[in-house]
Design a protein around this motif. Sequence first.
Motif, mmCIF file in Angstrom:
data_model
loop_
_atom_site.group_PDB
_atom_site.id
_atom_site.type_symbol
_atom_site.label_atom_id
_atom_site.label_comp_id
_atom_site.label_asym_id
_atom_site.label_seq_id
_atom_site.Cartn_x
_atom_site.Cartn_y
_atom_site.Cartn_z
ATOM 1 N N LEU A 229 10.738 4.311 11.262
ATOM 2 C CA LEU A 229 10.891 4.220 9.630
ATOM 3 C C LEU A 229 11.638 2.710 9.065
ATOM 4 C CD1 LEU A 229 12.654 7.662 8.874
ATOM 5 C CD2 LEU A 229 10.328 6.812 8.257
ATOM 6 N N SER A 230 11.958 2.101 10.245
ATOM 7 C CA SER A 230 12.679 0.534 10.249
ATOM 8 C C SER A 230 11.558 -0.277 9.943
ATOM 9 C CB SER A 230 13.610 0.129 11.233
ATOM 10 O OG SER A 230 14.693 1.114 11.252
ATOM 11 N N PHE A 231 10.598 0.007 10.658
ATOM 12 C CA PHE A 231 9.492 -1.054 10.786
ATOM 13 C C PHE A 231 8.289 -0.574 9.723
ATOM 14 C CE2 PHE A 231 11.312 -2.508 14.666
ATOM 15 C CZ PHE A 231 10.931 -3.803 14.698
ATOM 16 N N LEU A 232 8.347 0.604 9.393
ATOM 17 C CA LEU A 232 7.140 1.191 8.361
ATOM 18 C C LEU A 232 7.012 0.339 7.041
ATOM 19 C CD1 LEU A 232 4.948 3.171 7.672
ATOM 20 C CD2 LEU A 232 6.642 4.759 6.859
ATOM 21 N N PRO A 233 8.159 -0.051 6.328
ATOM 22 C CA PRO A 233 8.257 -0.781 5.236
ATOM 23 C C PRO A 233 7.591 -2.422 5.313
ATOM 24 C CG PRO A 233 10.154 0.356 5.007
ATOM 25 C CD PRO A 233 9.549 0.602 6.497
ATOM 26 N N GLU B 141 2.363 -11.660 -6.021
ATOM 27 C CA GLU B 141 3.865 -11.525 -6.398
ATOM 28 C C GLU B 141 4.344 -10.264 -6.104
ATOM 29 O OE1 GLU B 141 5.730 -14.026 -7.172
ATOM 30 O OE2 GLU B 141 4.727 -15.562 -8.042
ATOM 31 N N THR B 142 3.565 -9.267 -6.133
ATOM 32 C CA THR B 142 3.992 -7.852 -6.265
ATOM 33 C C THR B 142 4.366 -7.739 -4.596
ATOM 34 O OG1 THR B 142 2.934 -7.086 -8.212
ATOM 35 C CG2 THR B 142 3.793 -5.519 -6.589
ATOM 36 N N SER B 143 3.344 -7.950 -3.721
ATOM 37 C CA SER B 143 3.220 -7.675 -2.471
ATOM 38 C C SER B 143 4.237 -8.532 -1.831
ATOM 39 C CB SER B 143 1.687 -7.766 -1.861
ATOM 40 O OG SER B 143 1.474 -9.111 -2.038
ATOM 41 N N SER B 144 4.526 -9.787 -2.071
ATOM 42 C CA SER B 144 5.495 -10.575 -1.283
ATOM 43 C C SER B 144 6.888 -10.112 -1.718
ATOM 44 C CB SER B 144 4.980 -12.279 -2.000
ATOM 45 O OG SER B 144 5.274 -12.148 -3.349
ATOM 46 N N VAL B 145 7.176 -9.768 -2.921
ATOM 47 C CA VAL B 145 8.440 -9.120 -3.497
ATOM 48 C C VAL B 145 8.780 -8.002 -2.500
ATOM 49 C CG1 VAL B 145 9.715 -8.214 -5.220
ATOM 50 C CG2 VAL B 145 8.497 -9.932 -5.549
ATOM 51 N N PHE B 146 7.778 -7.268 -2.236
ATOM 52 C CA PHE B 146 7.879 -6.071 -1.430
ATOM 53 C C PHE B 146 8.388 -6.326 -0.165
ATOM 54 C CE2 PHE B 146 6.517 -2.461 1.272
ATOM 55 C CZ PHE B 146 7.192 -1.331 0.561
ATOM 56 N N LEU B 147 7.439 -7.275 0.524
ATOM 57 C CA LEU B 147 7.800 -7.602 1.836
ATOM 58 C C LEU B 147 9.256 -8.406 1.987
ATOM 59 C CD1 LEU B 147 6.704 -7.756 4.907
ATOM 60 C CD2 LEU B 147 5.361 -9.988 4.112
ATOM 61 N N ILE C 113 11.883 -7.206 4.746
ATOM 62 C CA ILE C 113 12.266 -8.035 6.066
ATOM 63 C C ILE C 113 13.704 -7.653 5.937
ATOM 64 C CG2 ILE C 113 12.783 -10.372 6.368
ATOM 65 C CD1 ILE C 113 10.094 -10.956 5.335
ATOM 66 N N GLY C 114 14.673 -7.733 4.807
ATOM 67 C CA GLY C 114 16.178 -7.556 4.851
ATOM 68 C C GLY C 114 16.500 -6.103 5.296
ATOM 69 N N TRP D 60 17.457 -13.531 7.148
ATOM 70 C CA TRP D 60 16.680 -12.903 6.028
ATOM 71 C C TRP D 60 15.714 -14.110 5.229
ATOM 72 C CZ3 TRP D 60 18.690 -9.238 1.636
ATOM 73 C CH2 TRP D 60 17.809 -8.878 0.733
ATOM 74 N N MET D 61 16.396 -15.023 4.851
ATOM 75 C CA MET D 61 15.854 -16.207 4.069
ATOM 76 C C MET D 61 15.032 -17.076 4.788
ATOM 77 S SD MET D 61 16.951 -15.870 1.022
ATOM 78 C CE MET D 61 17.398 -13.932 1.439
ATOM 79 N N LEU D 62 15.018 -17.287 6.116
ATOM 80 C CA LEU D 62 14.598 -18.114 6.774
ATOM 81 C C LEU D 62 12.754 -17.361 7.139
ATOM 82 C CD1 LEU D 62 16.797 -19.751 9.430
ATOM 83 C CD2 LEU D 62 15.526 -20.866 7.482
#
Length: 427
Positions: free
Chosen positions: A76-80, A103-109, A113-114, A137-139
């Motif tokens: 579940l951690s890696f699913l999103p 924009e939508t897909s990059s925001v979701f990703l 990541i976080g 997270w930022m890098l």
Amino acid sequence: MSDKIINELEELLHANVVTTETAENIREYFHQKKEESHNRLSSIFGILGAILVGLGIILVFAHNWDNLSRLTKIILSFLPLIVGQLLCGYSILKKSESTVWKETSSVFLFFAIGANISLVAQVYNIPGDLDSFIITWMLLSLPLVYLLQSSIVSLLYIVGITYYCCNSNYFTYPSTQSFLYWLLLLGIVPHYYQLVKTKALSNFTLFHNWFISISIVICLDTISHKNGYLLYLSYMSLFTIFYFIGKTSFFDKQKLKNNSFLIVGKLGILYLLLLYSFKWFWNKSFYKTDSISETLLSIEFIIACALTLIAALLFYKKNSRTNFKEVSLLELVFLMNIFPLISAYEFSIVANVIVLFIGIFEVKRGIKLNHLGLLNFGLLLITILIICRFFDTDLSFVLRGILFITIGLGFFLANYFILKKRNRNEK
């Protein structure tokens, strides 16, 4: 309004008011404008949808987290993260022209990541602090800005590194000097430069202007160590640099709301001038070290000198083209940085005079240009100066009352005469 104009084009064509080519150009213009508006709304709702879906998934996981096995937790951690990468890959390969998809897909990703970092760390009890989590997270999210040209992720990145800087220097004790923020900020510069060059009037550029300028103002104070008072000199030069950036031909032609550098720079200079106008400010020493040599070698002094030099170069560049005939008093204020370093006398009187003259100049300019905003800004600045003197002078209450009555009448009369002049000109 645009539909009404398009509907009347046929009538204008029959009346030979416009040519066929002009009519087609008008139709194409309003069609493009309608498409841009539709894309903007789609982007906003798509981004909000991605954020809500991401947060919803995290909340569902959190509610049942303790009842899950370790393997299930890892899946579940890696699913999103996997879903987000697939969406981004699809956006790059199949929807490369769609801003909404990218924009939508990059925001979701970005949020995936976080979530993945924090969930995996929790499953395996990996130690770490908030600062290291945000940096990681930022890098990891920064490549999304360039792979998908995502301006929303860029803005989230700026917010993230600003929070990291504040957390490591303001929110925790003992605070630590961290210069990593400035390196992280450089990571977004190429994207910001591209936005300014290709989409100068877009909302993405507008938000970047404000986010970057405010972020730098917030984080400049984090360089302080033993000579924190010297940062007042750095801030004065920084605000002057912002002011000159806002006065460049590129920003000066834009609407005021887009010119965050001019607004932040001008308001910052005036704020520091009002601060300088208090006597108690100059009763404190600028030097917090045991020796002058230690002060001269401190990071605060070096930064103050560097920013003052940059401000001086921008001052020369702006005014050399007009042979220094259009120099305003506001542009010279940063030269006050020299005086605390060569003299210990109080400088409050000079600051009061400068603020007063700037206020009078704004009032005069507002009357000349028939601009109520400039007029009231100048009057407001004079009023604030009088209020400041209300607290640190021994004037009688009668005299103070007369001053406020005078300023109030000034507000009323100045606005009355300008409005009267406008009505007369309209007739």
